[in-house]
Design an enzyme around this catalytic site. Structure first.
Site, PDB file in Angstrom:
ATOM      1  N   ASP A 231       0.878  -1.157   0.000  1.00  0.00           N
ATOM      2  CA  ASP A 231       0.000   0.000   0.000  1.00  0.00           C
ATOM      3  C   ASP A 231       0.927   1.221   0.000  1.00  0.00           C
ATOM      4  O   ASP A 231       2.108   1.129   0.337  1.00  0.00           O
ATOM      5  CB  ASP A 231      -0.954   0.006   1.198  1.00  0.00           C
ATOM      6  CG  ASP A 231      -2.158   0.924   0.935  1.00  0.00           C
ATOM      7  OD1 ASP A 231      -2.080   1.776   0.014  1.00  0.00           O
ATOM      8  OD2 ASP A 231      -3.177   0.816   1.647  1.00  0.00           O
TER       9      ASP A 231
HETATM   10  C1  BGC Z   1      -4.937   3.380  -0.110  1.00  0.00           C
HETATM   11  C2  BGC Z   1      -5.009   2.374  -1.243  1.00  0.00           C
HETATM   12  C3  BGC Z   1      -4.781   3.068  -2.553  1.00  0.00           C
HETATM   13  C4  BGC Z   1      -3.433   3.785  -2.505  1.00  0.00           C
HETATM   14  C5  BGC Z   1      -3.119   4.560  -3.760  1.00  0.00           C
HETATM   15  C6  BGC Z   1      -3.662   4.210  -0.155  1.00  0.00           C
HETATM   16  O1  BGC Z   1      -3.712   5.253   0.767  1.00  0.00           O
HETATM   17  O2  BGC Z   1      -5.023   2.708   1.128  1.00  0.00           O
HETATM   18  O3  BGC Z   1      -6.259   1.736  -1.256  1.00  0.00           O
HETATM   19  O4  BGC Z   1      -4.841   2.162  -3.607  1.00  0.00           O
HETATM   20  O5  BGC Z   1      -3.438   4.723  -1.434  1.00  0.00           O
HETATM   21  O6  BGC Z   1      -3.926   5.671  -3.852  1.00  0.00           O
END
Ligand code: BGC
Length: 743
Positions: A231
């Protein structure tokens, strides 16, 4: 030219290989120009494409390209319709490809442990089975277009509070039975191109550094073939993360992570082969995405699909007659009340926020109807709640029917923090009470991304839960209210009465960096059923404008133990006067087991569309996992033989038929040792008879029934030490050896 992964990998320097394992910016991997390796783009996700300009802040919204905003998972899931999710997936895949993006970052299949999780709107269910089936369909649909998905957030990311640090402390059985199976089903059945590890720790170790999670479970047990991406910002220590199975760190974090990898390989603390594995997976991702790109999509067609999905994902909670006739579908004149009819809540906040290609409002879609905003919502037009409510009440007095649009204000549910409350804002409830006092013909239309409490439900004769409906949600509601479509959605999450009734209450959101999953496997309806708690609307509930009966429930077992399968049959008849679709649910209960088992668990379902008067026999096939539990001592799935009850119903609390089946089980005993209890010894096919034969109570010692029952709980060694059984420690050790030798 062919993109030959092995040839390219063999020709890369150590530094180049390390560089492949982290991003070049927010949304791209790093390319290696010299070796002909392009960078690929990944982006959110999940229910629409959020492709931003290169310099955007990643949570920004305004500058992403217009894309169809499909209903988020809360609504999609409530359709219980894998074919629909597959079609939505195909559309998402087409938009992803048309925008030259290789991977759409979704879907999210974390379990809704508490209705307060700010991100529940992005997740499918409180139940892992339905989340797994629907997630599989979505992933397969997206990937059918030659682009990838990122199954997220792996794992135990069930709250937003302290999500970047908190340790989810969960016992293994609960992980295996509740929090992992949706991921497992999707990995095994749809092989997502990537899996995204979560921010949080799982039992004390960051998911990004969790070898058990990322390698042992995901790769060795489930045979995941794709790439693990972090993530965004979830990697804290690059080298242990790489060794744990984290292939790609996102987004770019400067040269540091790559330098750390190179230094570790040079110092001999990281085997270069480990880096090669991760670099190879990144190259494979590049290889897979090379033919992508291009194509186009039909904005109108996708909007129409979003409308269909929003309608089928809405759940008719209640539709009681007033003056002999249910209020829905609407007949006669009606008044629309509620700011949400004009200013729709159609998606949640955070990284999933899409810039829609267009936006329908219910008010426009319902035609030329009188409207009163009734209340203010954060971010909506300004006004005085009392004045607005008074005007709505005055109009309601003379209206045929009043359709009141209520919901959660946008800031109530978002990525990054959890919900402050379970209920609707006070100004909306006050408005509803006042309108209902003026006119008993009230229909409530709800817009919220996760369950809200409904203590006011007696004030409305009909309630339609639309969740967050995506960009076409407004017209979908109009379709349902006018009866152009018949509701067919069912709840994938329980609607409880009170926060204090909810499973995680008291263990959420945790403290001092830990959240203890104290309710164990009793999540969602498993909890309410075990505690015999009344709920507002149970899991699986959802009404239609027509009605269905169930008859001739039967079940046939074939095979045994891990090879057992059960065919469940039931005939469903549409007994009403319009076409409709019913979600037939199959629950399994194991009345007697060596471990705690939930009262019932969803293990199969099918959605059947029927014309008025039509009947159909449906078959739902269960595999042995539908019967098994995760044995906490043996650390594997076990089908404990005996009776199981198969229940078929229209919801978890509207069961229309049940049959008891008998399934031959598999061994549930582990190796015996001196500290195994007498009960464990006696349950063992080899050890039991041996111990029985060895027990010769000394003369004069009488072992009555009570004593016998007590002794079942003694470790065999204690029995020996007490001199109660006529054998000593040495004799017991010999027995252990004999049992071990004989298996
Ligand atoms: C989120 C993810 C997301 C990623 C990219 C993170 O803060 O938890 O779900 O895909 O950011 O935006």
């Amino acid at each position: 030219m062919v993109f030959d992964v092995e040839r390219i990998l063999a020709g890369l320097t150590l530094e180049e290989k390390a560089s492949l394992t982290s991003g070049s910016d927010f949304w791209h991997t790093q390319g290696v120009e010299r070796a002909g390796v392009p960078a690929v783009m990944v982006t959110d996700g999940p229910h629409g494409l959020r492709k931003q300009a290169e310099d955007a802040d990643h949570l920004g919204l305004g500058d992403s390209v217009p894309a169809t905003c499909f209903p988020p998972a809360a609504a999609l899931g409530s359709s219980w319709d894998p074919a629909l999710l597959h079609r939505v997936g195909e559309a998402l895949g087409r938009e992803t490809r048309a925008n030259d993006v290789a991977v759409l970052l979704g879907p999210g299949v974390n379990i809704k442990r508490t209705p307060l999780c700010g991100r529940n709107f992005e997740y499918v269910s409180e139940d892992p089975f339905v989340a797994g089936v629907l997630g599989t369909a979505l992933v397969a649909g997206i990937q059918s277009q030659g682009v990838g998905t990122s199954l997220k957030h792996f794992a135990a990311n069930n709250q937003e509070t302290d999500r970047m640090r908190v340790s989810a402390d969960v016992d293994e059985r609960t992980l295996r039975e509740i929090y992992l199976p949706a991921f497992e089903a999707i990995v095994k059945n749809a092989q997502p191109w990537t899996v995204m590890c979560s921010y949080n720790k799982v039992n004390g170790t960051y998911a990004s550094q969790n070898h058990w999670l990322l390698t042992q479970v995901l790769r060795d047990e489930w045979a995941f073939e794709g790439l693990v991406v972090s993530d965004w910002g979830a990697v804290h220590d690059r080298v242990p993360a790489l060794a744990a199975g984290l292939d790609l760190q996102m987004p770019a974090a400067g040269p540091r992570p790559d330098e750390e990898i190179v230094a570790a390989v040079r110092a001999g603390t990281l085997d270069e082969a480990v880096l090669d594995v991760a670099a190879r997976r990144v190259l494979r991702l590049v290889e897979r995405s090379l033919p992508a790109g291009g194509g186009s999509f039909d904005v109108d067609e996708h909007h129409a699909l979003a409308r269909e999905a929003a309608a089928d994902g809405s759940v008719l909670l209640k539709n009681e007659p007033v003056d002999g006739t249910p209020l829905l579908p609407l007949s006669g004149d009606f008044l629309v009340v509620g700011e949400f009819a004009r200013t729709p809540r159609y998606q949640g906040a955070g990284s999933s926020q899409v810039n829609p290609t267009r936006l329908d409002t219910a008010l426009d879609a319902l035609g030329d109807v009188p409207f009163e905003p009734g209340f203010t919502i954060a971010g909506g037009p300004a006004g005085d709640d009392e004045v607005l409510a008074a005007a709505a009440v005055a109009a309601a007095r003379t209206a045929g029917t009043v359709v009141v649009f209520l919901g959660l204000p946008g800031p109530d549910e978002s990525e990054g923090y959890d919900r402050p409350r379970l209920g609707l804002p006070d100004n909306q409830v006050a408005l509803l009470e006042a309108v209902a006092a003026a006119n008993p013909r009230v229909v409530v239309v709800l817009a919220n991304g996760s369950a809200v409490s409904v203590p006011w439900r007696d004030r409305a004769a009909a309630i339609l839960e639309t969740w967050l409906g995506g960009q076409a949600g407004g017209s979908a509601v109009a379709d349902l209210l006018h009866g152009r479509r018949t509701p067919s959605g069912k709840l994938t999450e329980t609607i409880p009465h009170r926060l204090t009734d909810t499973p995680a209450f008291g263990n959420f959101p945790g403290e001092a960096g830990h959240v203890r999953y104290g309710e164990g496997i009793l999540v969602g309806y498993r909890w309410y059923d075990a505690r015999e708690l009344d709920v507002a609307y149970p899991f699986g509930h959802g009404l239609s404008y027509t009605s269905f009966t169930y008859s001739d429930v039967s079940a046939t077992v074939s095979g045994e133990g891990a090879d057992a399968t059960v065919d469940v049959r039931v005939t469903v008849t549409n007994t009403g006067d319009r076409a409709g679709a019913e979600v037939v649910q199959v629950y399994v209960r194991d009345p007697e087991a060596a471990v705690l088992r939930p009262v019932r668990e969803l293990k199969g379902f099918t959605k059947v569309a029927l014309e008025p008067g039509a009947s159909q026999q449906v078959t739902v096939t269960l595999d042995s996992r539908a019967l098994a539990y995760w044995h906490p001592g043996l650390h594997r799935w076990v089908v404990e033989g005996g009776a199981f009850v198969v229940e078929v119903g229209a919801s978890s609390r509207d069961l229309r038929g049940a049959v008891t089946i008998d399934v031959p089980g598999e061994p549930t005993w582990g190796p015996l040792e001196a500290m195994s209890t007498v009960e464990e010894w006696l349950a063992h096919p080899v050890g039991g008879p041996l111990l029985q034969a060895a027990i010769t109570p000394p003369a004069g010692v009488e072992i009555d029934e009570t004593m016998q029952a007590m002794m079942l709980g003694f470790p065999a060694r204690t029995l020996a030490d007490f001199g109660l059984a006529g054998f000593d420690r040495a004799a017991l050790d010999a027995l252990v050896e004999q049992v071990t030798a004989q298996g």
